[in-house]
Design an enzyme around this catalytic site. Structure first.
Site, short mmCIF file in Angstrom:
data_model
loop_
_atom_site.label_atom_id
_atom_site.label_comp_id
_atom_site.label_asym_id
_atom_site.label_seq_id
_atom_site.Cartn_x
_atom_site.Cartn_y
_atom_site.Cartn_z
N GLY A 11 -46.39 14.81 54.22
CA GLY A 11 -47.66 14.60 53.53
C GLY A 11 -48.67 15.71 53.73
N SER A 12 -48.20 16.95 53.88
CA SER A 12 -49.18 18.04 54.09
C SER A 12 -50.09 18.22 52.88
CB SER A 12 -48.46 19.34 54.42
OG SER A 12 -47.77 19.85 53.30
N ARG A 94 -39.25 10.40 44.67
CA ARG A 94 -38.59 9.35 43.89
C ARG A 94 -38.79 9.67 42.40
NH1 ARG A 94 -35.66 4.98 45.12
NH2 ARG A 94 -36.73 3.79 43.51
N HIS A 112 -45.09 20.39 41.88
CA HIS A 112 -43.67 20.76 41.91
C HIS A 112 -43.56 22.21 42.39
CE1 HIS A 112 -39.45 20.76 40.73
NE2 HIS A 112 -39.66 21.93 40.18
N THR A 144 -44.91 12.76 33.09
CA THR A 144 -44.44 12.04 31.89
C THR A 144 -43.07 11.44 32.24
OG1 THR A 144 -43.31 14.02 31.11
CG2 THR A 144 -45.59 13.68 30.35
N ASP A 148 -40.48 16.39 35.85
CA ASP A 148 -41.04 17.74 36.06
C ASP A 148 -41.34 18.48 34.76
OD1 ASP A 148 -38.73 18.19 38.82
OD2 ASP A 148 -40.73 17.28 38.76
C1 GRF Z 1 -42.99 20.34 49.62
O1 GRF Z 1 -41.86 21.17 49.61
C2 GRF Z 1 -43.58 20.32 48.26
O2 GRF Z 1 -43.18 21.44 47.52
C3 GRF Z 1 -43.05 19.11 47.60
O3 GRF Z 1 -42.69 18.20 48.64
C4 GRF Z 1 -42.52 18.93 49.86
C5 GRF Z 1 -43.26 18.27 50.98
O4 GRF Z 1 -44.62 18.20 50.64
N1 GRF Z 1 -44.10 18.57 46.76
P1 GRF Z 1 -45.64 17.45 51.66
O5 GRF Z 1 -45.76 18.34 52.88
O6 GRF Z 1 -45.00 16.11 52.01
O7 GRF Z 1 -46.92 17.34 50.89
#
Ligand code: GRF
Length: 192
Positions: A11-12, A94, A112, A144, A148
């Site tokens: 979840g960064s 998902r 993405h 949509t 992607d």
């Molecule tokens: C990352 O590689 C990002 O490109 C994709 O999911 C992965 C983890 O993102 N959206 P996060 O650190 O969980 O936000």
């Protein structure tokens, strides 16, 4: 205006949005707040971060559901308790059903890790390296029914460097994800 963020792991991207909302005082300035963080993985580290920041954090284990439709219906019921103006997919791994996407039409966005329309789907960094790309990047888009593909809201470019691995490229892209996702969400909540 409530924002609900869906995650599957660290979840960064979610954490960056939460921190930006707090640092920039979105609630006072735009009447916008991150109301909930929901994960399809009960052990997602991002749920701990959300709780530590006083944000409702819930897990809905997709393995507990017989069908994609049943999972999406329960997920939507949980999300709707927070009456979201915006639903943000952030590392949410998902594929969502057309019914779910239609329910949130116009207020569902995703990030993405490629320069769409190139490299939809998974393993985007390795595919860019294998193709000999000199640049890679990230796209924020409206979600949509087709994976992607939705209307592009923002993008950022990074160089692919000699000797890059999928990991080194992913790290460079992730830094830009954090920049453009909080920028895109801020722009959207200001316009809602
Ligand atoms: C990352 O590689 C990002 O490109 C994709 O999911 C992965 C983890 O993102 N959206 P996060 O650190 O969980 O936000």
């Amino acid at each position: 205006k409530n924002i609900v963020i869906l995650i599957s792991g660290g979840g960064s991207n979610m954490a960056t949005i939460v921190r930006t909302a707090q640092q920039e005082q979105w609630e006072q300035r735009y009447g916008a707040r991150v109301a909930a963080v929901i994960s399809n993985k009960p052990d997602a580290a991002g749920l701990v971060f959300a709780r530590e920041h006083g944000i409702a954090a819930e897990a809905l284990d997709h393995k507990a559901f017989a069908s994609r439709e049943a999972f999406d219906a329960e997920l939507a019921a949980i999300i709707d308790r927070h009456q979201p103006a915006l639903v943000v997919l952030a590392g949410f791994m998902r594929i969502l059903t057309p019914g779910f996407v239609a329910h949130y039409a116009g207020r569902l966005i995703n990030i993405h890790p490629s320069l769409l329309p190139a490299f939809t789907g998974l393993h985007t960094h390795q595919r860019a390296i294998d193709a000999g790309c000199k640049f890679a990047g990230v796209t924020v888009h409206q979600v949509t029914a087709e994976l992607d593909v939705g209307p592009i809201l923002d993008q950022a470019v990074v160089p692919v460097l000699p000797g890059d691995t999928a990991e080194t490229l992913a790290a460079r892209v992730l830094t830009q994800e954090h920049v453009i996702y909080s920028r895109a969400v801020r722009a959207l909540v200001r316009s809602l």
